[in-house]
Design a protein around this motif. Structure first.
Motif, short mmCIF file in Angstrom:
data_model
loop_
_atom_site.label_atom_id
_atom_site.label_comp_id
_atom_site.label_asym_id
_atom_site.label_seq_id
_atom_site.Cartn_x
_atom_site.Cartn_y
_atom_site.Cartn_z
N PHE A 1 -7.33 21.75 -3.52
CA PHE A 1 -7.54 20.72 -2.51
C PHE A 1 -8.82 20.96 -1.72
CE2 PHE A 1 -3.95 18.03 -2.73
CZ PHE A 1 -2.85 18.79 -3.10
N PHE A 2 -9.52 19.86 -1.45
CA PHE A 2 -10.70 19.87 -0.60
C PHE A 2 -10.42 18.98 0.62
CE2 PHE A 2 -12.42 21.12 -4.62
CZ PHE A 2 -13.54 21.91 -4.34
N LEU A 3 -10.83 19.43 1.79
CA LEU A 3 -10.75 18.57 2.96
C LEU A 3 -11.74 17.42 2.81
CD1 LEU A 3 -10.36 21.01 5.97
CD2 LEU A 3 -8.93 19.04 5.49
N MET A 4 -11.32 16.24 3.19
CA MET A 4 -12.14 15.06 2.99
C MET A 4 -12.29 14.26 4.27
SD MET A 4 -13.06 14.51 -0.28
CE MET A 4 -12.99 12.77 -0.65
N SER A 5 -13.42 13.60 4.41
CA SER A 5 -13.62 12.60 5.45
C SER A 5 -13.67 11.24 4.76
CB SER A 5 -14.92 12.86 6.22
OG SER A 5 -14.80 14.00 7.04
N PHE A 6 -12.60 10.48 4.89
CA PHE A 6 -12.51 9.18 4.24
C PHE A 6 -13.26 8.13 5.04
CE2 PHE A 6 -8.49 11.43 3.29
CZ PHE A 6 -8.68 11.62 1.94
N THR A 7 -13.88 7.21 4.36
CA THR A 7 -14.67 6.17 5.02
C THR A 7 -13.94 4.84 5.10
OG1 THR A 7 -15.73 5.58 2.93
CG2 THR A 7 -16.83 7.25 4.29
N ALA A 8 -12.71 4.80 4.62
CA ALA A 8 -11.90 3.58 4.68
C ALA A 8 -10.44 4.01 4.85
CB ALA A 8 -12.07 2.75 3.41
N PRO A 9 -9.56 3.12 5.32
CA PRO A 9 -8.15 3.48 5.48
C PRO A 9 -7.56 3.98 4.16
CG PRO A 9 -8.61 1.36 6.52
CD PRO A 9 -9.84 1.74 5.76
N THR A 10 -6.95 5.15 4.19
CA THR A 10 -6.43 5.79 2.99
C THR A 10 -5.03 6.31 3.27
OG1 THR A 10 -8.68 6.47 2.45
CG2 THR A 10 -6.92 7.52 1.21
N LYS A 11 -4.14 6.15 2.27
CA LYS A 11 -2.77 6.59 2.43
C LYS A 11 -2.52 7.90 1.69
CE LYS A 11 -1.18 2.77 0.84
NZ LYS A 11 -0.44 1.57 0.42
N VAL B 1 -4.71 8.75 9.38
CA VAL B 1 -5.47 8.22 10.51
C VAL B 1 -6.44 9.27 11.01
CG1 VAL B 1 -5.28 7.34 12.87
CG2 VAL B 1 -3.59 6.67 11.15
N GLY B 2 -7.63 8.86 11.41
CA GLY B 2 -8.62 9.76 11.97
C GLY B 2 -10.02 9.30 11.65
N LEU B 3 -10.99 9.94 12.26
CA LEU B 3 -12.40 9.60 12.06
C LEU B 3 -13.05 10.49 11.01
CD1 LEU B 3 -13.40 9.06 15.80
CD2 LEU B 3 -12.55 7.37 14.16
N ILE B 4 -12.65 11.77 10.97
CA ILE B 4 -13.17 12.71 9.97
C ILE B 4 -12.03 13.63 9.54
CG2 ILE B 4 -15.52 12.69 10.92
CD1 ILE B 4 -14.89 15.47 12.13
N ARG B 5 -12.19 14.29 8.39
CA ARG B 5 -11.26 15.33 7.93
C ARG B 5 -9.81 14.86 7.98
NH1 ARG B 5 -13.38 20.62 8.39
NH2 ARG B 5 -11.42 21.41 9.24
N GLN B 6 -9.57 13.62 7.55
CA GLN B 6 -8.23 13.06 7.70
C GLN B 6 -7.21 13.69 6.75
OE1 GLN B 6 -11.03 11.31 7.02
NE2 GLN B 6 -11.18 9.45 8.24
N GLY B 7 -7.66 14.22 5.63
CA GLY B 7 -6.71 14.78 4.68
C GLY B 7 -7.39 15.55 3.58
N CYS B 8 -6.63 15.86 2.55
CA CYS B 8 -7.12 16.67 1.43
C CYS B 8 -7.05 15.86 0.14
CB CYS B 8 -6.27 17.93 1.27
SG CYS B 8 -6.34 19.04 2.70
N VAL B 9 -7.93 16.21 -0.80
CA VAL B 9 -7.95 15.59 -2.13
C VAL B 9 -8.06 16.70 -3.16
CG1 VAL B 9 -9.21 14.09 -3.69
CG2 VAL B 9 -8.98 13.45 -1.30
N CYS B 10 -7.23 16.60 -4.19
CA CYS B 10 -7.34 17.55 -5.30
C CYS B 10 -8.59 17.23 -6.10
CB CYS B 10 -6.10 17.48 -6.18
SG CYS B 10 -6.21 18.54 -7.64
#
Length: 646
Positions: free
Chosen positions: A101-111, A120-129
């Motif tokens: 997993f890598f920490l990610m900053s998503f640029t659009a709403p992601t579930k 929800v968040g502005l940066i580092r909202q979650g992780c992606v394999c």
């Protein structure tokens, strides 16, 4: 937009994990036995490290490791509504392996693929394999299926709601919401998502292939007792064409506007069928909440302290609560004490342009930053009663931007700290026959001071991308509140961000609030919790009234419990600004400017008491007679207000 049907479950079947999408229905999803075994047997210690290896599992089996890496280069992720396209581009390996997993900053709403809730968040909202593209909250990493790629039978649908926890996404689609200037000016494209028993609205550009903004435009909590949804009829008097009326529905909730208790938001669907589906889904979700007896978690109730019938409200810059019947207001014309129960106003001194008010109860003094040149002036608290007193001016504070006060040496000494650019002057204050002061320390900060407060015997100072704690009454070097040796905090320095405030959770833990994120650290400046506070929208101010943090943005005030990190309330007031350090007094800049009091339901008694009579409440909402209102206006030639108006 896929048309979905919520299937109501009886009490015997409602204990399942939640909803999942199958065809056009949303039905309970089953909990996979492998996941349960994984959660019970594999106790992974969640951590974030910079290109480091993951810790060993309790069993020592290297094949069961889960690695979470803090990526320096954050790739762009596609929005949740295009997840199928995103998955089709992922080269799935043929042999099962564990996630990386890598920490990610998503640029659009992601579930989240694990719980289906929005990240929800502005940066580092979650992780992606990095291998299979499985996306999830950092708190869901331990719950994720360990096989990589995730087997199809263990994947939850795009819409999956856990009835017991109230987590997950139940419905989503494109809608139209009124433009910021109002329905009369037209509609704006938006993405609407019913998630975690909230309705999220995200602004979108009008281009066909545009992505929704990651910033939450509006959030409406269905736990609100006044929540309702219904079609729009001509009797609702909402501007719109006849054809639009057939596609419109309205969402009603409380605390969306003041002083009225309820406010309705009109929403335009793309078709009549979609309107019907939105109304049905939101109504069903609200019924589920009522059956579960889910209580209202809100903390603050809004009350109107003053409206624009009091002219000095229009230019108010700062305010503070003196006692349960009086508030002090500072504006361009001067400093005023308003008695909220007896309609009495007292002007204090002849100062102009009041920028900040600081009550110093231990020293029985009041400090203000006033004048065009921003000087600090001190005067006895007795001046708030209308008595004539001498004003003590701190000459070297010219050009200051903020100040804070407190006591040190177990309350034996009263201190006032004043920030001017990157310098902080620390004074000890004395009150005998006259006010006097002694400067005992001058501090140099790395860059301009953006926030400061006194914590015990230390002065906490916030500046761009950092916080420092300085000892006040003893010599010593400052303590870094973000340690450079902690690689999990290095992203703050890589992307400079403004400091909003710091909160002392305990003697060994702090919450550092930046404009992009909130981080928990210990007394050494190392990360104390893996969880981070995620702001739904870009904040402009943060205010703290233990244990609740109020985060102000353009369209709302979001309330967080700093102990549990829960987002517990949204007050969707536009153009609201805090006037005091606790956030209990706020100015609302709408068509009618109002001074709002945020009453904390969790405390015994009111910090500010208002008359209960109906006549007094009506008087607060109607314009004053011209002769009466004139008493509040300053006299010509700088004479100011009379000692007592009314």
């Amino acid at each position: 937009m896929t048309i979905l049907r919520i299937v109501q479950q009886d009490s015997s079947s409602s204990s399942s994990a939640g909803f999942s999408t199958t065809s056009n229905a949303v039905v309970p999803c089953e909990t996979d036995a492998i996941e349960n075994m994984f959660e019970q047997n594999l106790k992974i210690k969640f951590y974030i490290s910079s290109r480091s290896t993951s810790p060993s599992s309790p069993s020592g089996d290297e094949a069961d490791l889960v690695k979470v890496i803090d990526s320096a280069h954050l790739p762009v992720h596609t929005p949740t509504i295009k997840r199928k396209e995103y998955h089709s581009r992922i080269p799935f390996p043929t042999k099962n392996k564990t996630h990386q997993f890598f920490l990610m900053s998503f640029t659009a709403p992601t579930k989240c693929h694990q719980c289906t809730s929005l990240m929800v968040g502005l940066i580092r909202q979650g992780c992606v394999c990095d291998a299979c593209g499985f996306s999830c909250h950092t708190t869901c990493v331990e719950k994720a299926p360990r096989a990589c790629p995730v087997p199809f039978q263990q994947k939850k649908g795009a819409l999956c709601l856990d009835l017991q926890k109230g987590m997950g996404t139940a419905y989503e689609g494109h809608v139209w919401i009124p433009k910021k200037t109002g329905v009369e000016k037209g509609w704006q494209r938006a993405l609407a998502i019913a998630c975690d028993f909230k309705l999220f609205l995200y602004d979108m550009d009008e281009e066909k292939d545009s992505k929704p903004n990651v910033v939450v435009s509006q959030s409406i909590d269905m736990r609100d007792r006044a929540f309702s949804v219904s079609p729009v009829w001509s009797s609702d008097f909402i501007p719109g064409k006849k054809k639009e009326m057939l596609r419109m529905f309205k969402v009603t909730a409380s605390q969306l506007s003041a002083p009225s208790n309820r406010y309705s938001i009109p929403i335009l669907a793309d078709s009549e069928n979609e309107r019907s589906e939105w109304v049905r889904v939101l109504s069903e979700l609200h019924k589920i909440l009522r059956k579960r007896h889910s209580g209202d978690r809100s903390v603050y109730i809004l009350k109107e302290a003053c409206d624009s019938s009091l002219p000095l409200i229009k230019t108010t810059q700062t305010a503070t609560i003196i006692d349960h019947k009086r508030i002090a207001l500072g504006n361009e014309e001067g400093l005023f004490v308003v008695h909220v129960t007896i309609d009495e106003i007292i002007r204090v001194g002849d100062m102009k342009h009041i920028h900040q008010i600081e009550l110093i109860p231990h020293g029985q003094m009041v400090a203000v930053i006033s004048g065009r040149r921003h000087h600090v002036q001190l005067f006895p608290m007795s001046a708030l009663d209308g008595r004539k007193t001498d004003v003590h001016k701190l000459v070297e504070t010219k050009g200051c931007q903020t100040m804070t006060s407190g006591t040190v040496c177990q309350g034996a000494h009263t201190c006032l700290c004043v920030a001017r650019k990157s310098h902080v002057f620390c004074y000890e204050l004395f009150q005998s026959k006259k006010i006097s002061h002694r400067k005992f320390k001058e501090l140099q900060t790395p860059t301009n001071v953006q926030w400061m407060a006194i914590f015990g015997e230390q002065l906490c100072i916030g500046f761009q991308s950092g916080f420092l704690r300085y000892p006040l009454k003893r010599e010593g070097i400052p303590y870094r509140m973000l340690h450079s040796h902690d690689p999990t905090l290095s992203f703050i320095a890589r992307q400079p961000v403004d400091a909003l405030c710091a909160i002392e959770i305990s003697s060994i833990e702090y919450l550092l609030c930046f404009k992009s994120i909130g981080i928990y650290t210990d007394s050494r400046g190392l990360r104390s919790r893996p969880a981070e506070l995620m702001w739904p929208a870009t904040p402009t101010y943060c205010r703290y009234n233990a244990p609740y943090l109020s985060v102000y943005s353009e369209n709302a005030v979001d309330i967080f419990d700093v102990n549990s990190t829960e987002w517990i309330q949204t007050v969707p007031l536009k153009k609201v600004r805090p006037l005091n350090s606790e956030g209990s007094l706020n100015i609302l800049h709408l068509e009618t400017i109002r001074l709002m009091y945020f009453k904390n339901k969790m405390t015994n008694g009111d910090e500010l008491v208002f008359p209960e009579s109906d006549d007094r409440q009506k008087q607060a909402s109607v314009p004053m007679p011209r002769q009466q209102a004139a008493l509040f206006l300053p006299r010509s030639k700088g004479k100011g207000l009379p000692p007592k108006a009314l």
